[in-house]
Design an enzyme around this catalytic site. Structure first.
Site, PDB file in Angstrom:
ATOM      1  N   SER A 142       0.867  -1.172   0.000  1.00 46.87           N
ATOM      2  CA  SER A 142       0.000   0.000   0.000  1.00 46.87           C
ATOM      3  C   SER A 142       0.907   1.225   0.000  1.00 46.87           C
ATOM      4  CB  SER A 142      -0.887   0.004   1.251  1.00 46.87           C
ATOM      5  OG  SER A 142      -1.450   1.285   1.485  1.00 46.87           O
ATOM      6  N   ASN A 144       0.681   3.332   2.022  1.00 42.90           N
ATOM      7  CA  ASN A 144       0.871   3.643   3.438  1.00 42.90           C
ATOM      8  C   ASN A 144       2.020   2.896   4.096  1.00 42.90           C
ATOM      9  OD1 ASN A 144      -1.397   5.078   2.853  1.00 42.90           O
ATOM     10  ND2 ASN A 144      -2.796   3.803   4.030  1.00 42.90           N
ATOM     11  N   SER A 320      28.144  47.337  -1.783  1.00 41.84           N
ATOM     12  CA  SER A 320      27.166  48.409  -1.896  1.00 41.84           C
ATOM     13  C   SER A 320      27.146  48.970  -3.305  1.00 41.84           C
ATOM     14  CB  SER A 320      27.492  49.533  -0.905  1.00 41.84           C
ATOM     15  OG  SER A 320      26.639  50.641  -1.098  1.00 41.84           O
TER      16      SER A 320
END
Length: 462
Positions: A142, A144, A320
């Site tokens: 599955s 799961n 900068s």
């Protein structure tokens, strides 16, 4: 030229599938339904490989237990081996964020493996009467038990990958600790002068704290080894033959090389996500420590004229667009930001783990996505921090010494001899007059110069 297609069907209807695609109708529906992140499950190859390992182990055991012929099992196994070797990765197209507890991921794998197995047997894609995604590739399974088992092994392997960069980062910190072992500087608490130490001691502490996380990763790897393969839908093992559970876990361990353990209670193991929470907690710890260190580096390198300026970070890029000559600590800054994202992912994992009702946690896809994102970012951050920052750090030795000599904090080294009250008097006067602690102590005849030189030696102060 018009692309050739094949028609596939499920209980909801029919869809055209490009004939060059190995995935099928359920994958196609998932692609249409989950247009969320744009990140496919193929972005996490460890998960895809782990899924192929689950399917390979299951095919081997199903054949041994007579669930289907050896010819089908052989083709499925060969298709899985190709995926394990890194092929067909582009066929795993479902978005990592999906509903259905990972069913779409599981079906993507089932369809790709089935269609490749068909080709290997000399048949056309989509001839599911011969090899079927559900009846054969998903036999005795599955989503799961497949999805969480694959996820745990993928996490195990990713944690192994994480150990390497952390080991190297720890070694870099230790190398700097040795390089700076004779650099005297001021230690600080609450951003105020405290007592002297060496820069080497500061970097040694960074090395030690990373070492603690490496040990925790080892413990976490043991935790995620526990799997629920054989649980099928909710832990009862429905639709799987006798002895399948025991056999498939053994085969899976052989296929992956990971020493997996079957959970003692498969019902609990099918909904429990505690291992993911623990893994995320360790990742958060690592992130927090990396961020703290990065913030320290930014402070220690601040300046160069109006800050602490005790160390120099490698100059990576102009800082900068308006201020010429400014260079920013961009590497520690990006590591800070990685840490904030990992911390956010930890909260996501916490909420998703809490919200699994009854016999299944349907939120595992977002848990998986968050865990892999966090691990990938930390791996990258460790390498960037080491290569582009730590290895190139230099010390401003003379400046560090100057700060110590002019600090009020060194009066602490005198208090065992002159007492706390006299120490307070010296500190107060030194602050008021701008004189050094050494000068004030001499003026008050509290200590001789010889005594002061001994008490203020590097050996005594650190």
């Amino acid at each position: 030229m018009k692309q050739t297609v094949r028609i596939e069907h499920d209980f909801l209807g029919e869809k055209e599938i490009p004939d060059n695609c190995y995935y099928g109708i359920q994958t196609r529906r998932a692609v249409e339904n989950f247009r969320i992140t744009g990140i496919r499950i193929s972005a996490f190859p460890e998960l895809i490989v782990a899924l192929a390992c689950v399917k390979k182990a299951a095919a081997m055991v199903n054949a041994e237990l007579g669930q289907f012929p050896d010819t089908i099992a052989t083709a499925i196994i060969k298709a899985c081996d190709e995926i394990i070797d890194g092929k067909l990765l582009d066929q795993f197209v479902v978005d990592i964020m999906q509903g259905g507890a990972g069913t779409s991921t599981n079906m993507n794998a089932n369809e790709v493996i089935a269609n490749r197995a068909l080709e290997l047997m000399g048949h056309r894609k989509g001839e599911y009467g011969i090899v079927h995604p559900n009846n054969h590739v998903n036999c005795s399974q599955s989503t799961n038990d497949v999805y969480p088992t694959a996820l745990r092994v993928a996490i195990y392997r990713k944690l192994e990958q994480l150990q390497g960069p952390l080991n190297k980062l720890q070694a870099s910190f230790q190398a700097k600790a040795e390089e700076f072992s004779d650099v005297l500087k001021m230690g600080r608490t609450q951003l105020q002068d405290a007592v002297p130490m060496t820069l080497g001691q500061e970097f040694s502490a960074y090395s030690t704290t990373i070492g603690e996380e490496i040990k925790l990763i080892g413990q976490t790897k043991k935790l995620v080894r526990e799997i629920n393969l054989g649980a099928t839908a909710i832990g009862t093992g429905i639709n799987s033959p006798d002895k399948y559970k025991e056999f498939v876990a053994k085969r899976f361990a052989e296929v992956t090389g990971v020493p997996v353990l079957t959970s003692a209670n498969l019902v609990e193991a099918t909904w429990d996500t505690g291992a993911y929470v623990q893994t995320s907690s360790v990742l958060k710890r690592i992130a927090l420590k990396l961020s703290k260190i990065s913030s320290d580096l930014r402070l220690l390198s601040s300046g160069p004229r109006a800050g602490l300026n005790e160390i120099n970070l490698p100059r990576m890029q102009p800082g900068s667009s308006i201020m010429p000559g400014k260079v920013n600590p961009v590497i520690p800054e990006v590591v800070n930001q990685v840490a904030y994202k990992v911390i956010g992912n930890d909260l996501t994992i916490t909420m998703a783990s809490e919200n699994g009702q009854l016999e299944l946690n349907v939120m595992e896809p977002v848990i998986a996505s968050s865990l892999f994102e966090s691990m990938n970012m930390i791996i990258a951050a460790c390498d960037v921090l080491r290569i582009s920052c730590i290895d190139g750090i230099t010390a401003n030795r003379d400046h560090c010494l100057h700060l110590v000599e002019n600090s009020i904090g060194i009066v602490t080294a005198l208090t065992p001899v002159i007492g706390y009250e006299n120490g307070s008097t010296i500190a107060r006067e030194a602050l008021a007059t701008g004189k050094s602690v050494y000068e004030v102590a001499v003026e008050h005849n509290l200590l001789s110069r010889k005594q002061l030189d001994e008490l203020m030696s590097i050996k005594n102060m650190v």
